[in-house]
Enzyme design. Structure first.
Site, PDB file in Angstrom:
ATOM      1  N   LYS A  13       0.835  -1.213   0.000  1.00  0.00           N
ATOM      2  CA  LYS A  13       0.000   0.000   0.000  1.00  0.00           C
ATOM      3  C   LYS A  13       0.867   1.259   0.000  1.00  0.00           C
ATOM      4  O   LYS A  13       0.649   2.179  -0.781  1.00  0.00           O
ATOM      5  CB  LYS A  13      -0.917   0.029   1.244  1.00  0.00           C
ATOM      6  N   ARG A  88      -9.923   0.981   8.474  1.00  0.00           N
ATOM      7  CA  ARG A  88      -9.402  -0.338   8.825  1.00  0.00           C
ATOM      8  C   ARG A  88     -10.421  -1.180   9.561  1.00  0.00           C
ATOM      9  O   ARG A  88     -10.101  -2.248  10.048  1.00  0.00           O
ATOM     10  CB  ARG A  88      -8.215  -0.135   9.749  1.00  0.00           C
ATOM     11  N   ARG A 122      11.550  -5.840   5.340  1.00  0.00           N
ATOM     12  CA  ARG A 122      11.471  -4.402   5.015  1.00  0.00           C
ATOM     13  C   ARG A 122      12.446  -3.597   5.866  1.00  0.00           C
ATOM     14  O   ARG A 122      12.610  -3.847   7.050  1.00  0.00           O
ATOM     15  CB  ARG A 122      10.043  -3.888   5.290  1.00  0.00           C
ATOM     16  N   ARG A 154      11.231  -1.368  11.345  1.00  0.00           N
ATOM     17  CA  ARG A 154      10.132  -0.895  12.194  1.00  0.00           C
ATOM     18  C   ARG A 154       9.934  -1.849  13.360  1.00  0.00           C
ATOM     19  O   ARG A 154      10.026  -3.055  13.183  1.00  0.00           O
ATOM     20  CB  ARG A 154       8.838  -0.841  11.360  1.00  0.00           C
ATOM     21  N   ARG A 165      -0.638  -8.604  13.618  1.00  0.00           N
ATOM     22  CA  ARG A 165      -1.239  -7.629  12.673  1.00  0.00           C
ATOM     23  C   ARG A 165      -2.071  -8.345  11.618  1.00  0.00           C
ATOM     24  O   ARG A 165      -3.112  -7.854  11.194  1.00  0.00           O
ATOM     25  CB  ARG A 165      -0.124  -6.788  12.015  1.00  0.00           C
TER      26      ARG A 165
HETATM   27  P1  AP5 Z   1       4.817  -1.608   1.881  1.00  0.00           P
HETATM   28  O1  AP5 Z   1       4.489  -0.830   0.670  1.00  0.00           O
HETATM   29  O2  AP5 Z   1       5.522  -0.897   2.981  1.00  0.00           O
HETATM   30  O3  AP5 Z   1       3.494  -2.371   2.394  1.00  0.00           O
HETATM   31  P2  AP5 Z   1       2.222  -1.813   3.178  1.00  0.00           P
HETATM   32  O4  AP5 Z   1       1.025  -2.491   2.615  1.00  0.00           O
HETATM   33  O5  AP5 Z   1       2.219  -0.322   3.211  1.00  0.00           O
HETATM   34  O6  AP5 Z   1       2.546  -2.446   4.593  1.00  0.00           O
HETATM   35  P3  AP5 Z   1       2.477  -1.819   6.063  1.00  0.00           P
HETATM   36  O7  AP5 Z   1       3.141  -2.852   6.931  1.00  0.00           O
HETATM   37  O8  AP5 Z   1       3.022  -0.439   6.148  1.00  0.00           O
HETATM   38  O9  AP5 Z   1       0.971  -1.802   6.280  1.00  0.00           O
HETATM   39  P4  AP5 Z   1       0.207  -1.779   7.578  1.00  0.00           P
HETATM   40  O10 AP5 Z   1      -1.137  -1.509   7.069  1.00  0.00           O
HETATM   41  O11 AP5 Z   1       0.313  -2.978   8.443  1.00  0.00           O
HETATM   42  O12 AP5 Z   1       0.971  -0.668   8.446  1.00  0.00           O
HETATM   43  P5  AP5 Z   1       0.602   0.837   8.789  1.00  0.00           P
HETATM   44  O13 AP5 Z   1       1.839   1.600   8.787  1.00  0.00           O
HETATM   45  O14 AP5 Z   1      -0.559   1.291   7.986  1.00  0.00           O
HETATM   46  O15 AP5 Z   1       5.690  -2.883   1.441  1.00  0.00           O
HETATM   47  C1  AP5 Z   1       6.196  -3.795   2.405  1.00  0.00           C
HETATM   48  C2  AP5 Z   1       7.567  -4.326   1.931  1.00  0.00           C
HETATM   49  O16 AP5 Z   1       7.385  -5.084   0.744  1.00  0.00           O
HETATM   50  C3  AP5 Z   1       8.583  -3.228   1.573  1.00  0.00           C
HETATM   51  O17 AP5 Z   1       9.854  -3.681   1.930  1.00  0.00           O
HETATM   52  C4  AP5 Z   1       8.477  -3.089   0.064  1.00  0.00           C
HETATM   53  O18 AP5 Z   1       9.691  -2.645  -0.513  1.00  0.00           O
HETATM   54  C5  AP5 Z   1       8.114  -4.512  -0.348  1.00  0.00           C
HETATM   55  N1  AP5 Z   1       7.238  -4.591  -1.502  1.00  0.00           N
HETATM   56  C6  AP5 Z   1       6.120  -3.841  -1.750  1.00  0.00           C
HETATM   57  N2  AP5 Z   1       5.522  -4.231  -2.898  1.00  0.00           N
HETATM   58  C7  AP5 Z   1       6.276  -5.267  -3.378  1.00  0.00           C
HETATM   59  C8  AP5 Z   1       6.162  -6.082  -4.538  1.00  0.00           C
HETATM   60  N3  AP5 Z   1       5.177  -5.944  -5.431  1.00  0.00           N
HETATM   61  N4  AP5 Z   1       7.102  -7.045  -4.725  1.00  0.00           N
HETATM   62  C9  AP5 Z   1       8.114  -7.217  -3.825  1.00  0.00           C
HETATM   63  N5  AP5 Z   1       8.276  -6.462  -2.703  1.00  0.00           N
HETATM   64  C10 AP5 Z   1       7.364  -5.499  -2.480  1.00  0.00           C
HETATM   65  O19 AP5 Z   1       0.066   0.669  10.290  1.00  0.00           O
HETATM   66  C11 AP5 Z   1       0.921   0.346  11.351  1.00  0.00           C
HETATM   67  C12 AP5 Z   1       0.133   0.304  12.652  1.00  0.00           C
HETATM   68  O20 AP5 Z   1      -0.456   1.597  12.900  1.00  0.00           O
HETATM   69  C13 AP5 Z   1      -1.057  -0.666  12.671  1.00  0.00           C
HETATM   70  O21 AP5 Z   1      -0.664  -1.984  13.008  1.00  0.00           O
HETATM   71  C14 AP5 Z   1      -1.948  -0.026  13.739  1.00  0.00           C
HETATM   72  O22 AP5 Z   1      -1.468  -0.300  15.032  1.00  0.00           O
HETATM   73  C15 AP5 Z   1      -1.755   1.472  13.477  1.00  0.00           C
HETATM   74  N6  AP5 Z   1      -2.751   2.007  12.514  1.00  0.00           N
HETATM   75  C16 AP5 Z   1      -2.518   2.480  11.261  1.00  0.00           C
HETATM   76  N7  AP5 Z   1      -3.664   2.881  10.671  1.00  0.00           N
HETATM   77  C17 AP5 Z   1      -4.646   2.659  11.602  1.00  0.00           C
HETATM   78  C18 AP5 Z   1      -6.058   2.851  11.570  1.00  0.00           C
HETATM   79  N8  AP5 Z   1      -6.689   3.314  10.482  1.00  0.00           N
HETATM   80  N9  AP5 Z   1      -6.749   2.516  12.679  1.00  0.00           N
HETATM   81  C19 AP5 Z   1      -6.135   2.033  13.786  1.00  0.00           C
HETATM   82  N10 AP5 Z   1      -4.790   1.807  13.868  1.00  0.00           N
HETATM   83  C20 AP5 Z   1      -4.071   2.121  12.777  1.00  0.00           C
END
Ligand code: AP5
Length: 213
Positions: A13, A88, A122, A154, A165
């Site tokens: 994402k 979410r 990552r 992270r 998660r």
């Molecule tokens: P990346 O693009 O970073 O993936 P992502 O989907 O953004 O993954 P996240 O782990 O950031 O998502 P998340 O939703 O769990 O975390 P968030 O920060 O929102 O890619 C991942 C890796 O894969 C990278 O190394 C990249 O290079 C690689 N990659 C990408 N695409 C690829 C491909 N096609 N092929 C190969 N490699 C690839 O949330 C973190 C925490 O915040 C949550 O757990 C929660 O506690 C809190 N939080 C956030 N939003 C909310 C909300 N709305 N409500 C409540 N709590 C929330």
């Protein structure tokens, strides 16, 4: 366009949102990034949010919604925005509808075993750039290609927290897909491909016009 990029942890994402946001000239709003910035500021709110993030749980709705509302009121959102990691849960989607509507939800679907590998490998930079240990980048090991800062893992990317998660995604976030499908808003993209191929898929979904009901 008011867009949400949807998918499990590690689906890509953030990676895709950055490019799409630049191509479309609309801001990427990542609730994860907003929460990490709040935590880094050392505020009480940030400390509280961090305690949920570190155990892979969702941060309480009132905290996330407050931040999101403030962000959406900024001038750069007037021609649209891209939500990354929000909503979410169904209660968050219902609350969002009171603030604004969405034109499209792009769902990046990825097989589970691939997700764990992507997240635990990552490496992040403070400038927001993401790398993966199996990639050829960065040019200098451990240093960001864009700003030269040291890369780090992270705290919530350790395997045990990632599994939690994923559980939270399955129980609280995945049901949202059906919620948006019923509203005719979802386009699916196969995220099991290279970053470039997924980007083409995402752009195709966006250019494809309104999804079929
Ligand atoms: P990346 O693009 O970073 O993936 P992502 O989907 O953004 O993954 P996240 O782990 O950031 O998502 P998340 O939703 O769990 O975390 P968030 O920060 O929102 O890619 C991942 C890796 O894969 C990278 O190394 C990249 O290079 C690689 N990659 C990408 N695409 C690829 C491909 N096609 N092929 C190969 N490699 C690839 O949330 C973190 C925490 O915040 C949550 O757990 C929660 O506690 C809190 N939080 C956030 N939003 C909310 C909300 N709305 N409500 C409540 N709590 C929330």
């Amino acid at each position: 366009m008011k867009l949400a990029i949807f998918g499990p942890p590690g689906a890509g994402k953030g990676t895709q949102s950055k490019t799409v946001s630049m191509k479309m000239g609309i801001p990427q709003i990542s609730t994860g990034d907003l929460l990490r910035a709040e935590s880094k500021s050392g505020s009480e709110l940030g400390k509280m949010a961090r305690s949920y993030m570190d155990r892979g749980a969702l941060v309480p709705d009132q905290v996330v919604l407050g931040m999101l509302k403030d962000r959406l009121q900024k001038g750069d959102c007037k021609n649209g925005f891209l939500l990354d990691g929000f909503p979410r849960s169904i209660p968050q989607a219902v609350a969002l509808e009171v603030i604004t509507d969405l034109d499209l939800v792009v769902n990046i679907a990825v097989d589970e075993e691939r997700l764990l590998k992507r997240i635990t490998g990552r490496r992040m930079c403070q400038c927001g750039a993401a790398y993966h240990v199996e990639e050829k980048r960065p040019r200098v090991e451990g240093k960001c290609d864009l700003c030269g800062s040291a890369l780090y893992q992270r705290d919530d990317d350790k395997e045990a927290t990632v599994k939690k998660r994923m559980d939270v995604y399955r129980s609280q976030t995945a049901p949202l897909l059906e919620y948006y499908r019923q509203r005719g808003l979802v386009r699916d993209v196969d995220g099991n491909r290279s970053i470039d191929e997924v980007r083409e898929g995402v752009m195709g979904a966006i250019d494809g016009g309104a999804p079929l009901k």
